[in-house]
Design a protein around this motif. Structure first.
Motif, PDB file in Angstrom:
ATOM      1  N   CYS A 327       0.827  -1.208   0.000  1.00  0.00           N
ATOM      2  CA  CYS A 327       0.000   0.000   0.000  1.00  0.00           C
ATOM      3  C   CYS A 327       0.860   1.257   0.000  1.00  0.00           C
ATOM      4  O   CYS A 327       0.581   2.221  -0.721  1.00  0.00           O
ATOM      5  CB  CYS A 327      -0.919   0.011   1.218  1.00  0.00           C
ATOM      6  N   ALA A 328       1.921   1.248   0.812  1.00  0.00           N
ATOM      7  CA  ALA A 328       2.797   2.414   0.877  1.00  0.00           C
ATOM      8  C   ALA A 328       3.473   2.655  -0.463  1.00  0.00           C
ATOM      9  O   ALA A 328       3.570   3.804  -0.934  1.00  0.00           O
ATOM     10  CB  ALA A 328       3.843   2.208   1.971  1.00  0.00           C
ATOM     11  N   GLY A 329       3.950   1.590  -1.102  1.00  0.00           N
ATOM     12  CA  GLY A 329       4.568   1.740  -2.416  1.00  0.00           C
ATOM     13  C   GLY A 329       3.591   2.251  -3.456  1.00  0.00           C
ATOM     14  O   GLY A 329       3.940   3.100  -4.290  1.00  0.00           O
ATOM     15  N   THR A 330       2.372   1.759  -3.418  1.00  0.00           N
ATOM     16  CA  THR A 330       1.352   2.206  -4.366  1.00  0.00           C
ATOM     17  C   THR A 330       1.023   3.683  -4.176  1.00  0.00           C
ATOM     18  O   THR A 330       0.878   4.430  -5.151  1.00  0.00           O
ATOM     19  CB  THR A 330       0.076   1.373  -4.203  1.00  0.00           C
ATOM     20  N   MET A 331       0.903   4.098  -2.930  1.00  0.00           N
ATOM     21  CA  MET A 331       0.634   5.504  -2.653  1.00  0.00           C
ATOM     22  C   MET A 331       1.752   6.397  -3.190  1.00  0.00           C
ATOM     23  O   MET A 331       1.499   7.415  -3.839  1.00  0.00           O
ATOM     24  CB  MET A 331       0.468   5.718  -1.147  1.00  0.00           C
ATOM     25  N   ALA A 332       2.985   5.990  -2.935  1.00  0.00           N
ATOM     26  CA  ALA A 332       4.118   6.787  -3.415  1.00  0.00           C
ATOM     27  C   ALA A 332       4.144   6.849  -4.934  1.00  0.00           C
ATOM     28  O   ALA A 332       4.337   7.919  -5.536  1.00  0.00           O
ATOM     29  CB  ALA A 332       5.421   6.198  -2.874  1.00  0.00           C
ATOM     30  N   GLY A 333       3.936   5.703  -5.584  1.00  0.00           N
ATOM     31  CA  GLY A 333       3.949   5.683  -7.041  1.00  0.00           C
ATOM     32  C   GLY A 333       2.825   6.495  -7.657  1.00  0.00           C
ATOM     33  O   GLY A 333       3.022   7.229  -8.632  1.00  0.00           O
ATOM     34  N   SER A 334       1.639   6.379  -7.088  1.00  0.00           N
ATOM     35  CA  SER A 334       0.488   7.095  -7.626  1.00  0.00           C
ATOM     36  C   SER A 334       0.660   8.607  -7.512  1.00  0.00           C
ATOM     37  O   SER A 334       0.320   9.351  -8.440  1.00  0.00           O
ATOM     38  CB  SER A 334      -0.791   6.667  -6.886  1.00  0.00           C
ATOM     39  N   MET A 335       1.194   9.066  -6.392  1.00  0.00           N
ATOM     40  CA  MET A 335       1.295  10.498  -6.167  1.00  0.00           C
ATOM     41  C   MET A 335       2.467  11.141  -6.908  1.00  0.00           C
ATOM     42  O   MET A 335       2.501  12.359  -7.079  1.00  0.00           O
ATOM     43  CB  MET A 335       1.412  10.787  -4.668  1.00  0.00           C
ATOM     44  N   THR A 336       3.425  10.336  -7.354  1.00  0.00           N
ATOM     45  CA  THR A 336       4.540  10.898  -8.123  1.00  0.00           C
ATOM     46  C   THR A 336       4.365  10.729  -9.632  1.00  0.00           C
ATOM     47  O   THR A 336       5.127  11.315 -10.405  1.00  0.00           O
ATOM     48  CB  THR A 336       5.867  10.235  -7.714  1.00  0.00           C
ATOM     49  N   ALA A 337       3.369   9.950 -10.051  1.00  0.00           N
ATOM     50  CA  ALA A 337       3.206   9.669 -11.479  1.00  0.00           C
ATOM     51  C   ALA A 337       2.942  10.927 -12.281  1.00  0.00           C
ATOM     52  O   ALA A 337       3.449  11.080 -13.406  1.00  0.00           O
ATOM     53  CB  ALA A 337       2.075   8.665 -11.689  1.00  0.00           C
ATOM     54  N   GLY A 338       2.153  11.858 -11.743  1.00  0.00           N
ATOM     55  CA  GLY A 338       1.858  13.086 -12.480  1.00  0.00           C
ATOM     56  C   GLY A 338       3.110  13.899 -12.737  1.00  0.00           C
ATOM     57  O   GLY A 338       3.325  14.410 -13.851  1.00  0.00           O
ATOM     58  N   ARG A 339       3.964  14.045 -11.727  1.00  0.00           N
ATOM     59  CA  ARG A 339       5.205  14.807 -11.910  1.00  0.00           C
ATOM     60  C   ARG A 339       6.147  14.108 -12.879  1.00  0.00           C
ATOM     61  O   ARG A 339       6.820  14.755 -13.696  1.00  0.00           O
ATOM     62  CB  ARG A 339       5.884  15.008 -10.556  1.00  0.00           C
ATOM     63  N   ARG A 343       7.441  15.566 -16.601  1.00  0.00           N
ATOM     64  CA  ARG A 343       8.871  15.727 -16.885  1.00  0.00           C
ATOM     65  C   ARG A 343       9.356  14.833 -18.014  1.00  0.00           C
ATOM     66  O   ARG A 343      10.130  15.258 -18.880  1.00  0.00           O
ATOM     67  CB  ARG A 343       9.683  15.444 -15.619  1.00  0.00           C
ATOM     68  N   PHE A 344       8.914  13.576 -18.013  1.00  0.00           N
ATOM     69  CA  PHE A 344       9.465  12.613 -18.964  1.00  0.00           C
ATOM     70  C   PHE A 344       8.498  12.216 -20.079  1.00  0.00           C
ATOM     71  O   PHE A 344       8.905  11.554 -21.034  1.00  0.00           O
ATOM     72  CB  PHE A 344       9.901  11.338 -18.224  1.00  0.00           C
ATOM     73  N   GLY A 345       7.227  12.589 -19.973  1.00  0.00           N
ATOM     74  CA  GLY A 345       6.242  12.212 -20.977  1.00  0.00           C
ATOM     75  C   GLY A 345       5.496  10.946 -20.596  1.00  0.00           C
ATOM     76  O   GLY A 345       5.969  10.145 -19.773  1.00  0.00           O
ATOM     77  N   GLY A 346       4.333  10.785 -21.200  1.00  0.00           N
ATOM     78  CA  GLY A 346       3.464   9.671 -20.848  1.00  0.00           C
ATOM     79  C   GLY A 346       4.051   8.319 -21.167  1.00  0.00           C
ATOM     80  O   GLY A 346       3.943   7.378 -20.373  1.00  0.00           O
ATOM     81  N   ALA A 394      -0.518   6.586 -15.181  1.00  0.00           N
ATOM     82  CA  ALA A 394      -0.098   6.945 -16.535  1.00  0.00           C
ATOM     83  C   ALA A 394      -1.003   6.320 -17.591  1.00  0.00           C
ATOM     84  O   ALA A 394      -1.375   6.964 -18.580  1.00  0.00           O
ATOM     85  CB  ALA A 394       1.353   6.502 -16.757  1.00  0.00           C
ATOM     86  N   ASN A 395      -1.385   5.061 -17.396  1.00  0.00           N
ATOM     87  CA  ASN A 395      -2.234   4.391 -18.383  1.00  0.00           C
ATOM     88  C   ASN A 395      -3.649   4.963 -18.392  1.00  0.00           C
ATOM     89  O   ASN A 395      -4.248   5.143 -19.458  1.00  0.00           O
ATOM     90  CB  ASN A 395      -2.279   2.893 -18.093  1.00  0.00           C
ATOM     91  N   THR A 396      -4.190   5.250 -17.213  1.00  0.00           N
ATOM     92  CA  THR A 396      -5.534   5.825 -17.157  1.00  0.00           C
ATOM     93  C   THR A 396      -5.554   7.214 -17.773  1.00  0.00           C
ATOM     94  O   THR A 396      -6.494   7.581 -18.493  1.00  0.00           O
ATOM     95  CB  THR A 396      -6.031   5.890 -15.702  1.00  0.00           C
ATOM     96  N   ALA A 397      -4.516   7.999 -17.499  1.00  0.00           N
ATOM     97  CA  ALA A 397      -4.443   9.332 -18.105  1.00  0.00           C
ATOM     98  C   ALA A 397      -4.368   9.239 -19.618  1.00  0.00           C
ATOM     99  O   ALA A 397      -5.007  10.024 -20.335  1.00  0.00           O
ATOM    100  CB  ALA A 397      -3.228  10.082 -17.557  1.00  0.00           C
ATOM    101  N   MET A 398      -3.601   8.295 -20.130  1.00  0.00           N
ATOM    102  CA  MET A 398      -3.514   8.121 -21.575  1.00  0.00           C
ATOM    103  C   MET A 398      -4.859   7.681 -22.146  1.00  0.00           C
ATOM    104  O   MET A 398      -5.324   8.204 -23.166  1.00  0.00           O
ATOM    105  CB  MET A 398      -2.446   7.079 -21.919  1.00  0.00           C
ATOM    106  N   GLY A 399      -5.503   6.715 -21.506  1.00  0.00           N
ATOM    107  CA  GLY A 399      -6.755   6.179 -22.036  1.00  0.00           C
ATOM    108  C   GLY A 399      -7.891   7.174 -22.030  1.00  0.00           C
ATOM    109  O   GLY A 399      -8.825   7.053 -22.831  1.00  0.00           O
ATOM    110  N   THR A 400      -7.851   8.149 -21.130  1.00  0.00           N
ATOM    111  CA  THR A 400      -8.936   9.124 -21.041  1.00  0.00           C
ATOM    112  C   THR A 400      -8.624  10.422 -21.755  1.00  0.00           C
ATOM    113  O   THR A 400      -9.446  11.338 -21.743  1.00  0.00           O
ATOM    114  CB  THR A 400      -9.246   9.432 -19.564  1.00  0.00           C
TER     115      THR A 400
END
Length: 489
Positions: A327-339, A343-346, A394-400
């Motif tokens: 859960c902790a890893g998922t939270m960290a990954g989810s909250m940093t995905a936008g940044r 920076r690096f693209g989808g 990243a995948n949900t943002a791309m799909g929507t």
């Protein structure tokens, strides 16, 4: 579709923000996440409580799995229809109806006195979840403009999606050990009340219901195809893949699916799934990748739980608490995905998340009978969790990205259906592979715990391969962001 929309799914803005009289964005996000939490929580919270349910209600061994299967069958079979209902009936109306059904089914499940009553209540929860899951994502799509705002919202939503399953395992162990198995159902009642209050206050009737009637024939064919497919896959634990029953069931699902596609393409005046949406690259690529992510998530949770309980002999509460690092890893990954996306693209963000999740699953394949929790379980949990969080956002943002708001429910249904079917297919296939590896190890003289660990390890390796395939699909089919021009050029 403009190339810019496809190549920068996390940073492009195409949708207009809600007007001054629109819903409050923070409350809309809270509503969407709470609905998603209930859906993902309910899919896993009953698993640890199954033995207690079976003993309390005198379940037959063959009937007890249907406490899980009834939910999965109704949920998976009705997801496409549930996504379209939001577009046709209006978001608030469909959301409140889904919450009412979910709450009633949960209370009935808590008061169930016979196996049939409990299984029927679980089916009711599955029907409600098929409406709630697509609407949550739809609300985010129509409320937050593409770019940083939507990426942050999707980060929170994806964190809830991925973390809800782990939280369900933990909460199921706590409630079953400290209270009673019935509380895994009763706990939904306050969540439903809060979600309904938030929805009534924040979710406006964003637009009048669309003209036209529901595509009844398409809905029947699509629901039938999904339901038969899910049922056939769930039955492979009792009927081998090459048995006449399994072949006939899966063949029927294929025929219904082809009939559904033919009807939608040629005869439906208002199709439940406008097939033209799949010509948008982001839609079909995201749907394919989320199918593989769904398989990895469900298989990972399932076999990790089995290893903890069957090999390391953890109790329900300890096994649930063991998932907290994930859960902790998922939270960290989810909250940093936008940044990371900004920076690096989808494409790079999605590929990196998939690779990271795959490495975590490959690391899990080293678990054995003498593996310590801190030395062999926490590390892969954090790595896999972070990767899942990143690639989900990243995948949900791309799909929507670039989706017509009038078809937000359709795309949400496709993504949710892909994740659900991916999990069902992955679990059915990998369970077969794990059993075969366990039997081979037992025949070679391994102890029962060692043989079980060998089977689970095989499943983790194949799961890592699936995520590697998803990463390859992302590299090949997701366009790279356009190069920025140098200053002065």
């Amino acid at each position: 579709m403009p190339e810019s929309v496809l190549s920068t799914p996390l940073t492009t803005t195409t949708a207009a923000p809600p007007g001054p009289g629109g819903p409050r964005k923070s409350l809309v996000l809270a509503t969407a996440c709470l609905c998603q939490l209930m859906v993902t929580l309910d899919a896993s919270i009953v698993n640890i409580a199954l033995p207690a349910m079976g003993g309390s209600l005198d379940f037959a061994d063959s009937a007890l799995p249907w406490v899980v299967n009834a939910y999965a069958l109704a949920f998976g079979g009705l997801l496409l229809l549930g996504g379209r209902v939001a577009d046709l009936a209006g978001h608030r109306r469909a959301l409140l109806a889904g919450l009412v059904l979910f709450g009633v089914a949960s209370v009935l499940g808590g008061f169930a006195q016979t196996p049939a009553q409990l299984i029927a209540a679980r089916a009711g929860q599955g029907v409600a979840s098929a409406v709630l899951a697509p609407i949550g994502l739809t609300l985010i799509m129509v409320t937050f403009t593409e770019g940083a705002a939507r990426a942050r919202a999707l980060g929170v939503w994806s964190m809830v999606t991925a973390g809800g399953s782990a939280l369900g395992v933990l909460l199921g162990g706590v409630l079953t050990d400290l209270l009673d198995w019935r509380w895994v159902f009763f706990v939904n009642a306050p969540l439903v009340l809060v979600a309904a209050a938030l929805a009534s206050r924040s979710v406006a009737t964003a637009r009048p219901p669309r003209a036209g009637r529901l595509d009844v024939v398409g809905a029947a064919l699509g629901t039938g195809a999904m339901s038969v497919l899910v049922y056939g896959l769930m039955s492979t634990d009792r009927h081998p893949w090459d048995s006449p029953r399994t072949i006939a069931t899966l063949g029927t699902a294929v025929l219904l699916g082809l009939a559904f596609l033919g009807w939608e393409a040629r005869f439906a005046s208002a199709p439940i799934v406008r097939l033209g949406v799949l010509r948008v690259r982001t839609a079909w690529v995201a749907s394919l990748i989320v199918t593989l992510i769904g398989a990895a998530m469900l298989v990972g949770f399932y076999f990790c739980s089995l290893h903890l309980q069957n090999v390391l002999h953890y109790g329900p509460l300890a096994a649930g608490a063991a998932f907290l690092p994930f859960c902790a890893g998922t939270m960290a990954g989810s909250m940093t995905a936008g940044r990371l996306g900004a920076r690096f693209g989808g494409r790079a963000t999605l590929t990196g998340g998939l690779v990271l999740a795959g490495l975590g699953m490959l690391w899990f394949s080293g678990l054995g009978v003498s593996s310590g929790y801190l030395t062999a379980f926490v590390g892969p949990s954090v790595v896999a969790g972070a990767g899942v969080g990143i690639c989900m956002v990243a995948n949900t943002a791309m799909g929507t990205s670039g989706v017509d708001p009038r078809e937000a429910g359709l795309v949400s249904g496709l993504l949710n259906a892909g994740r659900q079917c991916g999990g069902t297919i992955g679990l059915a296939v990998l369970s077969t592979l794990a059993v075969a590896a366990t039997r081979h190890a037992a025949a070679a003289g391994d102890s029962t715990p060692a043989a079980l660990a060998a089977g689970y390890d095989r499943a983790f390796v194949v799961t890592a391969v699936l995520l590697a395939v998803a990463a390859l699909i992302a590299v090949v089919f997701v366009p790279a962001p356009p190069r920025r021009k140098a200053a002065g050029v």
